[in-house]
Design a protein around this motif. Structure first.
Motif, short mmCIF file in Angstrom:
data_model
loop_
_atom_site.label_atom_id
_atom_site.label_comp_id
_atom_site.label_asym_id
_atom_site.label_seq_id
_atom_site.Cartn_x
_atom_site.Cartn_y
_atom_site.Cartn_z
N LEU A 44 7.88 31.05 -31.79
CA LEU A 44 8.34 29.72 -32.15
C LEU A 44 7.80 29.32 -33.52
O LEU A 44 6.67 29.69 -33.88
N GLU A 45 8.59 28.55 -34.25
CA GLU A 45 8.18 28.16 -35.59
C GLU A 45 6.88 27.38 -35.57
O GLU A 45 6.01 27.54 -36.45
N GLU A 46 6.70 26.54 -34.56
CA GLU A 46 5.47 25.75 -34.45
C GLU A 46 4.27 26.68 -34.27
O GLU A 46 3.21 26.49 -34.88
N THR A 47 4.45 27.71 -33.45
CA THR A 47 3.38 28.68 -33.24
C THR A 47 3.10 29.45 -34.51
O THR A 47 1.94 29.68 -34.89
N ARG A 48 4.17 29.86 -35.18
CA ARG A 48 4.01 30.61 -36.42
C ARG A 48 3.20 29.82 -37.45
O ARG A 48 2.32 30.36 -38.13
N GLU A 49 3.49 28.53 -37.57
CA GLU A 49 2.78 27.69 -38.53
C GLU A 49 1.30 27.59 -38.21
O GLU A 49 0.44 27.61 -39.10
N VAL A 50 0.98 27.49 -36.90
CA VAL A 50 -0.42 27.41 -36.49
C VAL A 50 -1.15 28.72 -36.82
O VAL A 50 -2.28 28.72 -37.32
N VAL A 51 -0.49 29.85 -36.57
CA VAL A 51 -1.09 31.15 -36.87
C VAL A 51 -1.32 31.33 -38.36
O VAL A 51 -2.39 31.77 -38.80
N ILE A 52 -0.31 30.96 -39.17
CA ILE A 52 -0.44 31.09 -40.62
C ILE A 52 -1.56 30.20 -41.15
O ILE A 52 -2.34 30.59 -42.03
N ALA A 53 -1.67 28.98 -40.58
CA ALA A 53 -2.75 28.07 -40.99
C ALA A 53 -4.11 28.69 -40.66
O ALA A 53 -5.05 28.61 -41.46
N ALA A 54 -4.22 29.33 -39.50
CA ALA A 54 -5.47 29.97 -39.12
C ALA A 54 -5.79 31.14 -40.05
O ALA A 54 -6.96 31.35 -40.43
N MET A 55 -4.77 31.91 -40.43
CA MET A 55 -4.97 33.01 -41.38
C MET A 55 -5.52 32.48 -42.70
O MET A 55 -6.46 33.06 -43.27
N ASP A 56 -4.93 31.39 -43.19
CA ASP A 56 -5.38 30.83 -44.46
C ASP A 56 -6.81 30.31 -44.37
O ASP A 56 -7.63 30.51 -45.27
N GLU A 57 -7.14 29.62 -43.26
CA GLU A 57 -8.47 29.04 -43.10
C GLU A 57 -9.55 30.11 -43.02
O GLU A 57 -10.65 29.95 -43.54
N LEU A 58 -9.22 31.22 -42.37
CA LEU A 58 -10.21 32.29 -42.20
C LEU A 58 -10.20 33.31 -43.33
O LEU A 58 -11.08 34.16 -43.41
N GLY A 59 -9.17 33.23 -44.20
CA GLY A 59 -9.07 34.21 -45.27
C GLY A 59 -8.63 35.57 -44.78
O GLY A 59 -9.02 36.60 -45.33
N TYR A 60 -7.81 35.57 -43.71
CA TYR A 60 -7.36 36.83 -43.12
C TYR A 60 -6.38 37.54 -44.03
O TYR A 60 -5.45 36.93 -44.56
N ARG A 61 -6.57 38.83 -44.22
CA ARG A 61 -5.66 39.65 -45.00
C ARG A 61 -5.24 40.84 -44.14
O ARG A 61 -6.10 41.59 -43.66
N PRO A 62 -3.92 41.05 -43.94
CA PRO A 62 -3.48 42.20 -43.15
C PRO A 62 -3.99 43.50 -43.77
O PRO A 62 -4.05 43.64 -44.99
N ASN A 63 -4.36 44.44 -42.94
CA ASN A 63 -4.84 45.74 -43.41
C ASN A 63 -3.65 46.62 -43.73
O ASN A 63 -3.16 47.39 -42.90
N SER A 64 -3.17 46.49 -44.97
CA SER A 64 -1.96 47.21 -45.37
C SER A 64 -2.16 48.72 -45.34
O SER A 64 -1.25 49.47 -45.00
N ALA A 65 -3.35 49.17 -45.72
CA ALA A 65 -3.60 50.61 -45.74
C ALA A 65 -3.47 51.21 -44.34
O ALA A 65 -2.86 52.27 -44.15
N ALA A 66 -4.02 50.53 -43.34
CA ALA A 66 -3.94 51.03 -41.97
C ALA A 66 -2.51 51.06 -41.49
O ALA A 66 -2.07 52.00 -40.81
N ARG A 67 -1.76 50.05 -41.83
CA ARG A 67 -0.35 50.00 -41.41
C ARG A 67 0.43 51.12 -42.08
O ARG A 67 1.33 51.72 -41.48
N ALA A 68 0.10 51.41 -43.33
CA ALA A 68 0.81 52.48 -44.03
C ALA A 68 0.52 53.84 -43.39
O ALA A 68 1.41 54.67 -43.24
N LEU A 69 -0.75 54.05 -42.98
CA LEU A 69 -1.09 55.30 -42.33
C LEU A 69 -0.36 55.44 -41.00
O LEU A 69 0.08 56.53 -40.62
N LYS A 70 -0.23 54.34 -40.31
CA LYS A 70 0.42 54.36 -39.01
C LYS A 70 1.91 54.63 -39.14
O LYS A 70 2.51 55.40 -38.39
N LEU A 71 2.55 53.98 -40.12
CA LEU A 71 4.00 54.07 -40.26
C LEU A 71 4.43 55.18 -41.21
O LEU A 71 5.60 55.55 -41.24
#
Length: 352
Positions: free
Chosen positions: A48-75
Protein backbone atom coordinates in the motif's frame (compact mmCIF):
# COMPACT_ATOMS: atom_id res chain seq x y z
CA UNK A 1 -3.05 -7.59 10.74
CA UNK A 2 -0.88 -8.10 7.64
CA UNK A 3 1.59 -5.21 7.40
CA UNK A 4 1.06 -5.12 3.58
CA UNK A 5 -2.43 -3.87 4.27
CA UNK A 6 -1.84 -1.37 7.07
CA UNK A 7 1.39 -0.05 8.66
CA UNK A 8 1.84 0.33 12.39
CA UNK A 9 3.05 3.69 13.74
CA UNK A 10 6.86 4.05 13.52
CA UNK A 11 8.62 3.10 16.72
CA UNK A 12 11.56 4.64 18.52
CA UNK A 13 14.70 4.77 16.40
CA UNK A 14 16.55 1.46 16.31
CA UNK A 15 19.94 1.30 18.02
CA UNK A 16 22.36 -0.24 15.51
CA UNK A 17 25.46 0.16 17.66
CA UNK A 18 27.37 1.82 14.83
CA UNK A 19 26.95 -1.11 12.43
CA UNK A 20 25.43 -0.83 8.95
CA UNK A 21 21.68 -0.31 9.07
CA UNK A 22 19.84 -3.47 8.03
CA UNK A 23 16.40 -4.25 6.65
CA UNK A 24 15.49 -5.56 10.09
CA UNK A 25 16.31 -2.16 11.60
CA UNK A 26 14.11 -0.44 9.03
CA UNK A 27 11.34 -2.95 9.63
CA UNK A 28 11.48 -2.29 13.39
CA UNK A 29 11.45 1.47 12.87
CA UNK A 30 8.52 1.35 10.42
CA UNK A 31 6.56 -1.30 12.29
CA UNK A 32 6.41 -3.67 9.33
CA UNK A 33 8.01 -6.97 8.34
CA UNK A 34 11.43 -7.32 6.74
CA UNK A 35 9.67 -8.78 3.70
CA UNK A 36 7.76 -5.53 3.23
CA UNK A 37 10.98 -3.50 3.51
CA UNK A 38 12.54 -5.76 0.88
CA UNK A 39 9.62 -5.23 -1.49
CA UNK A 40 9.85 -1.44 -1.10
CA UNK A 41 13.65 -1.41 -1.46
CA UNK A 42 13.49 -3.48 -4.64
CA UNK A 43 10.61 -1.50 -6.16
CA UNK A 44 8.17 -4.41 -6.14
CA UNK A 45 4.38 -4.01 -6.00
CA UNK A 46 1.90 -5.37 -3.50
CA UNK A 47 2.55 -2.67 -0.90
CA UNK A 48 0.00 0.00 0.00
CA UNK A 49 1.17 3.52 -0.76
CA UNK A 50 0.71 4.51 2.88
CA UNK A 51 2.92 1.63 3.96
CA UNK A 52 5.49 2.44 1.31
CA UNK A 53 5.73 6.04 2.54
CA UNK A 54 6.27 4.89 6.13
CA UNK A 55 9.03 2.49 5.05
CA UNK A 56 10.76 5.14 2.92
CA UNK A 57 10.58 7.61 5.82
CA UNK A 58 12.20 5.01 8.09
CA UNK A 59 14.95 4.39 5.52
CA UNK A 60 15.70 8.12 5.37
CA UNK A 61 15.69 8.52 9.17
CA UNK A 62 18.06 5.60 9.69
CA UNK A 63 20.26 6.34 6.68
CA UNK A 64 19.54 2.92 5.20
CA UNK A 65 21.25 2.16 1.90
CA UNK A 66 20.39 -1.00 -0.06
CA UNK A 67 23.37 -3.32 -0.46
CA UNK A 68 23.65 -3.09 -4.23
CA UNK A 69 26.78 -5.23 -4.39
CA UNK A 70 25.06 -8.14 -2.65
CA UNK A 71 22.06 -7.89 -4.91
CA UNK A 72 24.31 -7.87 -7.97
CA UNK A 73 26.07 -11.03 -6.79
CA UNK A 74 22.74 -12.70 -6.22
CA UNK A 75 21.20 -11.71 -9.54
CA UNK A 76 24.38 -11.70 -11.65
CA UNK A 77 23.31 -8.40 -13.21
CA UNK A 78 20.73 -5.73 -12.51
CA UNK A 79 20.01 -5.45 -16.25
CA UNK A 80 19.43 -1.75 -15.61
CA UNK A 81 21.17 1.33 -16.98
CA UNK A 82 21.02 4.57 -15.02
CA UNK A 83 20.45 7.79 -16.98
CA UNK A 84 21.27 11.17 -15.44
CA UNK A 85 20.00 14.32 -17.16
CA UNK A 86 20.19 17.92 -16.02
CA UNK A 87 17.02 18.89 -17.85
CA UNK A 88 13.92 17.36 -19.36
CA UNK A 89 12.67 20.63 -20.81
CA UNK A 90 14.22 20.60 -24.28
CA UNK A 91 13.16 18.46 -27.21
CA UNK A 92 16.75 17.34 -27.73
CA UNK A 93 17.07 15.96 -24.19
CA UNK A 94 13.68 14.25 -24.34
CA UNK A 95 14.50 12.61 -27.66
CA UNK A 96 17.93 11.52 -26.40
CA UNK A 97 16.53 9.89 -23.27
CA UNK A 98 13.78 8.24 -25.28
CA UNK A 99 16.40 6.82 -27.66
CA UNK A 100 18.49 5.50 -24.77
CA UNK A 101 15.48 3.82 -23.16
CA UNK A 102 14.46 2.20 -26.45
CA UNK A 103 17.98 0.98 -27.25
CA UNK A 104 18.39 -0.39 -23.72
CA UNK A 105 15.07 -2.24 -24.02
CA UNK A 106 16.22 -3.87 -27.25
CA UNK A 107 19.23 -5.19 -25.29
CA UNK A 108 16.96 -6.47 -22.52
CA UNK A 109 17.80 -3.66 -20.10
CA UNK A 110 15.54 -1.24 -18.25
CA UNK A 111 16.49 2.37 -17.51
CA UNK A 112 16.38 4.39 -14.31
CA UNK A 113 16.21 8.17 -14.76
CA UNK A 114 17.62 10.72 -12.31
CA UNK A 115 17.02 14.40 -13.18
CA UNK A 116 19.93 16.43 -11.79
CA UNK A 117 19.29 20.00 -10.75
CA UNK A 118 22.91 21.11 -10.70
CA UNK A 119 22.40 24.40 -8.90
CA UNK A 120 19.88 23.32 -6.26
CA UNK A 121 20.62 19.73 -5.29
CA UNK A 122 23.27 19.02 -2.70
CA UNK A 123 26.21 16.92 -3.76
CA UNK A 124 25.79 14.58 -0.80
CA UNK A 125 22.18 13.86 -1.65
CA UNK A 126 22.99 13.13 -5.29
CA UNK A 127 25.88 10.88 -4.28
CA UNK A 128 23.61 8.94 -1.93
CA UNK A 129 21.06 8.46 -4.66
CA UNK A 130 23.74 7.27 -7.08
CA UNK A 131 25.07 4.84 -4.48
CA UNK A 132 21.57 3.42 -4.06
CA UNK A 133 21.06 2.83 -7.77
CA UNK A 134 20.92 -0.81 -8.73
CA UNK A 135 22.49 -0.25 -12.15
CA UNK A 136 25.10 -1.93 -14.30
CA UNK A 137 26.23 1.34 -15.95
CA UNK A 138 25.49 5.07 -16.04
CA UNK A 139 24.81 7.26 -19.08
CA UNK A 140 25.15 10.96 -18.32
CA UNK A 141 23.12 13.19 -20.61
CA UNK A 142 24.62 16.19 -18.90
CA UNK A 143 27.34 18.67 -19.72
CA UNK A 144 30.64 18.12 -17.95
CA UNK A 145 30.77 21.63 -16.50
CA UNK A 146 27.32 21.16 -14.93
CA UNK A 147 28.43 17.86 -13.44
CA UNK A 148 31.48 19.54 -11.93
CA UNK A 149 29.38 22.44 -10.63
CA UNK A 150 27.10 20.01 -8.81
CA UNK A 151 30.17 18.30 -7.29
CA UNK A 152 28.68 14.91 -8.04
CA UNK A 153 30.88 11.96 -7.13
CA UNK A 154 30.19 9.00 -9.40
CA UNK A 155 30.04 5.58 -7.74
CA UNK A 156 33.38 3.77 -8.12
CA UNK A 157 33.45 0.72 -10.33
CA UNK A 158 30.33 1.65 -12.33
CA UNK A 159 30.94 2.10 -16.10
CA UNK A 160 30.12 5.63 -17.27
CA UNK A 161 29.30 7.09 -20.69
CA UNK A 162 29.14 10.87 -21.12
CA UNK A 163 27.08 12.45 -23.91
CA UNK A 164 29.22 15.57 -24.11
CA UNK A 165 32.27 16.02 -26.33
CA UNK A 166 33.51 18.67 -23.92
CA UNK A 167 34.49 15.92 -21.49
CA UNK A 168 38.07 14.86 -20.89
CA UNK A 169 39.40 11.42 -21.77
CA UNK A 170 38.59 10.02 -18.33
CA UNK A 171 35.27 8.73 -19.65
CA UNK A 172 33.86 7.16 -22.77
CA UNK A 173 32.05 9.86 -24.75
CA UNK A 174 29.21 9.67 -27.29
CA UNK A 175 27.93 12.92 -28.81
CA UNK A 176 26.58 14.53 -31.95
CA UNK A 177 28.95 16.51 -34.19
CA UNK A 178 27.69 19.93 -33.14
CA UNK A 179 30.49 21.84 -34.84
CA UNK A 180 30.07 20.29 -38.28
CA UNK A 181 26.29 20.66 -38.14
CA UNK A 182 26.70 24.41 -37.64
CA UNK A 183 29.29 24.52 -40.41
CA UNK A 184 26.88 22.83 -42.83
CA UNK A 185 24.09 25.27 -41.95
CA UNK A 186 26.31 28.33 -42.41
CA UNK A 187 27.85 27.10 -45.66
CA UNK A 188 24.40 26.41 -47.07
CA UNK A 189 23.24 29.97 -46.43
CA UNK A 190 26.44 31.45 -47.84
CA UNK A 191 26.15 29.24 -50.94
CA UNK A 192 22.75 30.81 -51.63
CA UNK A 193 24.42 34.22 -51.96
CA UNK A 194 23.90 35.78 -48.52
CA UNK A 195 26.67 38.20 -47.51
CA UNK A 196 26.74 36.89 -43.95
CA UNK A 197 24.71 34.85 -41.48
CA UNK A 198 23.27 35.92 -38.14
CA UNK A 199 23.19 33.46 -35.24
CA UNK A 200 20.63 32.92 -32.49
CA UNK A 201 22.78 30.95 -30.05
CA UNK A 202 21.98 28.75 -27.07
CA UNK A 203 22.82 29.72 -23.48
CA UNK A 204 26.35 30.66 -22.50
CA UNK A 205 28.07 27.80 -20.72
CA UNK A 206 26.26 25.15 -22.74
CA UNK A 207 28.76 22.97 -24.61
CA UNK A 208 26.43 22.20 -27.57
CA UNK A 209 25.62 25.91 -27.87
CA UNK A 210 29.32 26.74 -27.73
CA UNK A 211 30.26 24.20 -30.41
CA UNK A 212 27.46 25.34 -32.72
CA UNK A 213 28.52 28.98 -32.30
CA UNK A 214 32.15 28.03 -33.01
CA UNK A 215 31.16 26.20 -36.20
CA UNK A 216 29.17 29.22 -37.38
CA UNK A 217 31.88 31.74 -36.48
CA UNK A 218 34.77 29.77 -37.98
CA UNK A 219 32.91 29.19 -41.25
CA UNK A 220 32.23 32.91 -41.63
CA UNK A 221 35.85 33.76 -40.80
CA UNK A 222 37.21 31.24 -43.31
CA UNK A 223 34.94 32.76 -45.96
CA UNK A 224 36.11 36.30 -45.17
CA UNK A 225 32.63 37.42 -44.11
CA UNK A 226 31.61 39.89 -41.44
CA UNK A 227 30.64 38.18 -38.17
CA UNK A 228 27.48 39.70 -36.63
CA UNK A 229 27.16 39.88 -32.84
CA UNK A 230 25.87 36.67 -31.28
CA UNK A 231 22.26 36.87 -30.08
CA UNK A 232 22.13 34.49 -27.12
CA UNK A 233 18.91 32.77 -26.06
CA UNK A 234 17.93 29.90 -23.77
CA UNK A 235 16.68 27.29 -26.27
CA UNK A 236 13.04 28.38 -25.93
CA UNK A 237 10.71 29.76 -28.59
CA UNK A 238 10.14 32.77 -26.32
CA UNK A 239 13.82 33.72 -26.42
CA UNK A 240 13.86 33.13 -30.18
CA UNK A 241 11.01 35.60 -30.51
CA UNK A 242 12.67 38.25 -28.32
CA UNK A 243 15.99 37.98 -30.15
CA UNK A 244 14.21 37.64 -33.48
CA UNK A 245 12.65 41.07 -33.06
CA UNK A 246 16.16 42.55 -32.93
CA UNK A 247 17.24 40.65 -36.03
CA UNK A 248 14.03 41.50 -37.89
CA UNK A 249 14.56 45.21 -37.26
CA UNK A 250 17.89 45.17 -39.11
CA UNK A 251 17.38 45.36 -42.90
CA UNK A 252 20.87 43.91 -43.40
CA UNK A 253 19.80 40.62 -41.83
CA UNK A 254 18.89 38.24 -44.66
CA UNK A 255 19.96 34.89 -43.19
CA UNK A 256 19.78 33.44 -39.66
CA UNK A 257 21.13 30.20 -38.24
CA UNK A 258 19.30 29.22 -35.04
CA UNK A 259 20.92 26.91 -32.49
CA UNK A 260 17.73 24.85 -32.26
CA UNK A 261 14.33 24.54 -33.93
CA UNK A 262 12.43 25.98 -30.96
CA UNK A 263 14.23 29.32 -31.19
CA UNK A 264 13.65 29.25 -34.95
CA UNK A 265 9.93 29.00 -34.26
CA UNK A 266 10.09 32.19 -32.18
CA UNK A 267 12.09 33.87 -34.95
CA UNK A 268 9.36 32.97 -37.46
CA UNK A 269 6.84 34.92 -35.42
CA UNK A 270 9.14 37.94 -35.01
CA UNK A 271 9.85 38.13 -38.73
CA UNK A 272 6.17 37.89 -39.65
CA UNK A 273 5.24 40.63 -37.18
CA UNK A 274 7.91 42.82 -38.78
CA UNK A 275 6.42 42.18 -42.22
CA UNK A 276 9.41 40.17 -43.41
CA UNK A 277 8.75 37.02 -45.43
CA UNK A 278 10.50 33.64 -45.07
CA UNK A 279 12.47 32.90 -47.24
CA UNK A 280 11.92 35.82 -49.66
CA UNK A 281 13.31 38.39 -47.22
CA UNK A 282 15.09 36.26 -44.64
CA UNK A 283 16.31 32.66 -44.82
CA UNK A 284 16.20 30.58 -41.62
CA UNK A 285 18.00 27.36 -40.62
CA UNK A 286 17.41 25.48 -37.36
CA UNK A 287 19.20 22.69 -35.52
CA UNK A 288 17.79 19.33 -34.31
CA UNK A 289 15.41 18.62 -37.21
CA UNK A 290 12.56 17.86 -34.83
CA UNK A 291 9.49 16.03 -36.08
CA UNK A 292 7.63 19.35 -36.26
CA UNK A 293 10.24 21.05 -38.48
CA UNK A 294 8.46 19.93 -41.64
CA UNK A 295 5.20 21.40 -40.35
CA UNK A 296 6.55 24.93 -39.92
CA UNK A 297 5.21 27.49 -42.39
CA UNK A 298 7.31 27.35 -44.50
CA UNK A 299 8.89 23.97 -43.64
CA UNK A 300 12.14 24.57 -41.78
CA UNK A 301 15.58 23.74 -43.15
CA UNK A 302 17.36 22.17 -40.18
CA UNK A 303 20.45 20.24 -39.10
CA UNK A 304 19.41 16.67 -38.39
CA UNK A 305 20.60 15.00 -35.19
CA UNK A 306 20.15 11.24 -35.21
CA UNK A 307 18.95 10.82 -31.64
CA UNK A 308 18.15 7.14 -32.18
CA UNK A 309 21.70 6.44 -33.35
CA UNK A 310 23.18 8.46 -30.48
CA UNK A 311 21.07 6.53 -27.97
CA UNK A 312 22.05 3.20 -29.53
CA UNK A 313 25.75 4.09 -29.48
CA UNK A 314 25.59 5.28 -25.85
CA UNK A 315 23.94 2.05 -24.73
CA UNK A 316 26.39 -0.01 -26.78
CA UNK A 317 29.34 1.85 -25.23
CA UNK A 318 27.95 1.33 -21.72
CA UNK A 319 27.34 -2.39 -22.23
CA UNK A 320 30.75 -2.85 -23.86
CA UNK A 321 32.30 -1.69 -20.58
CA UNK A 322 29.97 -3.88 -18.54
CA UNK A 323 30.95 -6.91 -20.60
CA UNK A 324 34.65 -6.06 -20.55
CA UNK A 325 34.92 -5.67 -24.32
CA UNK A 326 38.25 -4.36 -25.59
CA UNK A 327 38.92 -2.02 -28.49
CA UNK A 328 35.84 0.16 -27.98
CA UNK A 329 36.36 3.83 -28.98
CA UNK A 330 36.79 6.39 -26.19
CA UNK A 331 35.13 9.04 -28.35
CA UNK A 332 32.22 8.23 -30.68
CA UNK A 333 30.93 11.24 -32.63
CA UNK A 334 27.60 10.87 -34.43
CA UNK A 335 27.53 12.77 -37.76
CA UNK A 336 24.91 15.41 -38.56
CA UNK A 337 23.21 16.13 -41.88
CA UNK A 338 21.50 19.23 -43.22
CA UNK A 339 17.89 18.70 -44.33
CA UNK A 340 17.00 21.43 -46.83
CA UNK A 341 13.36 22.51 -46.95
CA UNK A 342 11.57 25.69 -47.96
CA UNK A 343 12.82 28.20 -45.37
CA UNK A 344 16.00 29.06 -47.29
CA UNK A 345 16.49 30.85 -50.63
CA UNK A 346 18.79 33.41 -52.26
CA UNK A 347 18.73 36.89 -50.68
CA UNK A 348 16.32 39.51 -52.02
CA UNK A 349 17.51 41.48 -55.05
CA UNK A 350 18.98 44.96 -54.32
CA UNK A 351 16.29 47.62 -54.21
CA UNK A 352 13.52 45.14 -53.56
Amino acid sequence: MDDLASPRPPRRRADTGGRRVSMADVAQRAGVSAQTVSRVANGFGGVLEETREVVIAAMDELGYRPNSAARALKLGSFHTIGVISNTLSTIGDIRTIEAIAHSAAVEGYTTTLIPLRAQSEGAGRVYSRLQELAVDALILNIETQLLERAEVLLPPGVPVVLMDTGADDAHVVVDTDQFDGARQATRHLLSLGHDTVWHLAGPEGSHPAQRRAEGWRQTLAESGRDIPPVLRGDWTAQSGYALGRRAAADPGCTAVFCANDQMALGLYRALREAGRSIPDDVSVVGFDDTEDAGAYDPPLTSVHQDFADAGRRAVAAALAQVRGASGSPRMDVVPTTLVVRESTAPPPSPGR
